[in-house]
Design a protein around this motif. Structure first.
Motif, mmCIF file in Angstrom:
data_model
loop_
_atom_site.group_PDB
_atom_site.id
_atom_site.type_symbol
_atom_site.label_atom_id
_atom_site.label_comp_id
_atom_site.label_asym_id
_atom_site.label_seq_id
_atom_site.Cartn_x
_atom_site.Cartn_y
_atom_site.Cartn_z
ATOM 1 N N LEU A 144 66.893 -75.005 -10.342
ATOM 2 C CA LEU A 144 65.727 -74.904 -11.232
ATOM 3 C C LEU A 144 65.113 -76.279 -11.456
ATOM 4 N N GLY A 145 65.941 -77.266 -11.721
ATOM 5 C CA GLY A 145 65.433 -78.630 -11.892
ATOM 6 C C GLY A 145 64.729 -79.126 -10.651
ATOM 7 N N ASN A 146 65.304 -78.879 -9.483
ATOM 8 C CA ASN A 146 64.675 -79.300 -8.229
ATOM 9 C C ASN A 146 63.344 -78.576 -8.007
ATOM 10 N N ALA A 147 63.313 -77.288 -8.314
ATOM 11 C CA ALA A 147 62.075 -76.520 -8.137
ATOM 12 C C ALA A 147 60.957 -77.068 -9.019
ATOM 13 N N ILE A 148 61.272 -77.366 -10.260
ATOM 14 C CA ILE A 148 60.258 -77.900 -11.186
ATOM 15 C C ILE A 148 59.856 -79.305 -10.769
ATOM 16 N N SER A 149 60.839 -80.110 -10.392
ATOM 17 C CA SER A 149 60.560 -81.465 -9.931
ATOM 18 C C SER A 149 59.603 -81.449 -8.742
ATOM 19 N N LEU A 150 59.856 -80.563 -7.785
ATOM 20 C CA LEU A 150 58.995 -80.459 -6.600
ATOM 21 C C LEU A 150 57.628 -79.870 -6.939
ATOM 22 N N LYS A 151 57.600 -78.902 -7.817
ATOM 23 C CA LYS A 151 56.332 -78.268 -8.183
ATOM 24 C C LYS A 151 55.367 -79.273 -8.805
ATOM 25 N N TYR A 152 55.900 -80.137 -9.667
ATOM 26 C CA TYR A 152 55.041 -81.087 -10.381
ATOM 27 C C TYR A 152 55.156 -82.512 -9.856
ATOM 28 N N LEU A 153 55.976 -82.710 -8.828
ATOM 29 C CA LEU A 153 56.203 -84.009 -8.194
ATOM 30 C C LEU A 153 56.566 -85.087 -9.212
ATOM 31 N N VAL A 154 57.583 -84.769 -10.012
ATOM 32 C CA VAL A 154 58.126 -85.717 -10.985
ATOM 33 C C VAL A 154 59.650 -85.758 -10.830
ATOM 34 N N PRO A 155 60.256 -86.909 -11.064
ATOM 35 C CA PRO A 155 61.720 -86.975 -11.020
ATOM 36 C C PRO A 155 62.310 -86.208 -12.203
ATOM 37 N N LEU A 156 63.410 -85.540 -11.957
ATOM 38 C CA LEU A 156 64.056 -84.760 -12.998
ATOM 39 C C LEU A 156 65.545 -84.716 -12.689
ATOM 40 N N GLY A 157 66.368 -84.861 -13.699
ATOM 41 C CA GLY A 157 67.811 -84.799 -13.487
ATOM 42 C C GLY A 157 68.426 -83.734 -14.364
ATOM 43 N N ALA A 158 69.552 -83.208 -13.937
ATOM 44 C CA ALA A 158 70.293 -82.230 -14.726
ATOM 45 C C ALA A 158 71.745 -82.684 -14.794
ATOM 46 N N HIS A 159 72.317 -82.596 -15.981
ATOM 47 C CA HIS A 159 73.692 -83.047 -16.178
ATOM 48 C C HIS A 159 74.469 -81.976 -16.930
ATOM 49 N N ASP A 160 75.671 -81.711 -16.482
ATOM 50 C CA ASP A 160 76.554 -80.775 -17.166
ATOM 51 C C ASP A 160 77.226 -81.549 -18.301
ATOM 52 N N MET A 161 76.794 -81.282 -19.517
ATOM 53 C CA MET A 161 77.288 -82.053 -20.658
ATOM 54 C C MET A 161 78.759 -81.775 -20.949
ATOM 55 N N ASP A 162 79.249 -80.602 -20.572
ATOM 56 C CA ASP A 162 80.658 -80.311 -20.794
ATOM 57 C C ASP A 162 81.571 -81.187 -19.930
ATOM 58 N N SER A 163 81.075 -81.593 -18.770
ATOM 59 C CA SER A 163 81.918 -82.403 -17.890
ATOM 60 C C SER A 163 81.622 -83.898 -18.003
ATOM 61 N N ALA A 164 80.590 -84.267 -18.772
ATOM 62 C CA ALA A 164 80.267 -85.687 -18.956
ATOM 63 C C ALA A 164 81.156 -86.273 -20.042
ATOM 64 N N SER A 165 81.844 -87.346 -19.715
ATOM 65 C CA SER A 165 82.746 -87.947 -20.689
ATOM 66 C C SER A 165 82.126 -89.160 -21.386
ATOM 67 N N LYS A 166 81.008 -89.628 -20.873
ATOM 68 C CA LYS A 166 80.365 -90.825 -21.422
ATOM 69 C C LYS A 166 78.886 -90.528 -21.677
ATOM 70 N N ASP A 167 78.226 -91.492 -22.288
ATOM 71 C CA ASP A 167 76.782 -91.388 -22.482
ATOM 72 C C ASP A 167 76.079 -91.355 -21.135
ATOM 73 N N ILE A 168 74.909 -90.760 -21.126
ATOM 74 C CA ILE A 168 74.105 -90.673 -19.901
ATOM 75 C C ILE A 168 73.001 -91.695 -19.979
#
Length: 128
Positions: free
Chosen positions: A104-128
């Motif tokens: 979904l993030g890639n589709a939106i990023s490509l549709k609007y030609l903007v960088p976009l990232g997605a992070h699984d907050m449950d598996s992130a142990s540090k700040d992003i």
């Protein structure tokens, strides 16, 4: 957990803008037909738009390349996510499906030609 942006980014890029969305209770395992179709359409649109263009010279991508240069990142060695995806697609290499949220993030990023990232907050142990 915090989303942190270096002060250097704001010093060098006065008009930079970031957005953060937090979504909870997402099923990221099941196949989502709507997301699959949106990604397919976005890929097709990028293929058509960039079939006779150099991605790195396009008006949509140049602002990201210039921003990288201003903060000391060589855009020829480290492309923004949107430039990397668009370049891959323009070379007819497609784009793999990862999981529904990333797709979904890639589709939106490509549709609007903007960088976009997605992070699984449950598996992130540090700040992003």
């Amino acid at each position: 957990m915090k989303f942190i942006v270096s002060e250097k980014v704001f010093d060098e890029l006065g008009d930079v803008c970031f957005g953060v969305v937090v979504a909870k209770g997402i099923n990221n395992n099941d196949n989502n037909i709507w997301i699959n179709e949106l990604l397919k359409e976005s890929i097709s649109s990028v293929e058509q738009k960039f079939q006779d263009k150099k991605v790195k010279e396009s008006e949509e991508i140049l602002p990201y390349r210039e921003a990288f240069k201003k903060i000391g990142i060589n855009p020829n060695q480290n492309m923004s996510s949107i430039e990397a995806m668009t370049t891959r697609i323009s070379k007819k290499k497609g784009l793999p499906s990862i999981n529904p949220i990333v797709d979904l993030g890639n589709a939106i990023s490509l549709k609007y030609l903007v960088p976009l990232g997605a992070h699984d907050m449950d598996s992130a142990s540090k700040d992003i």
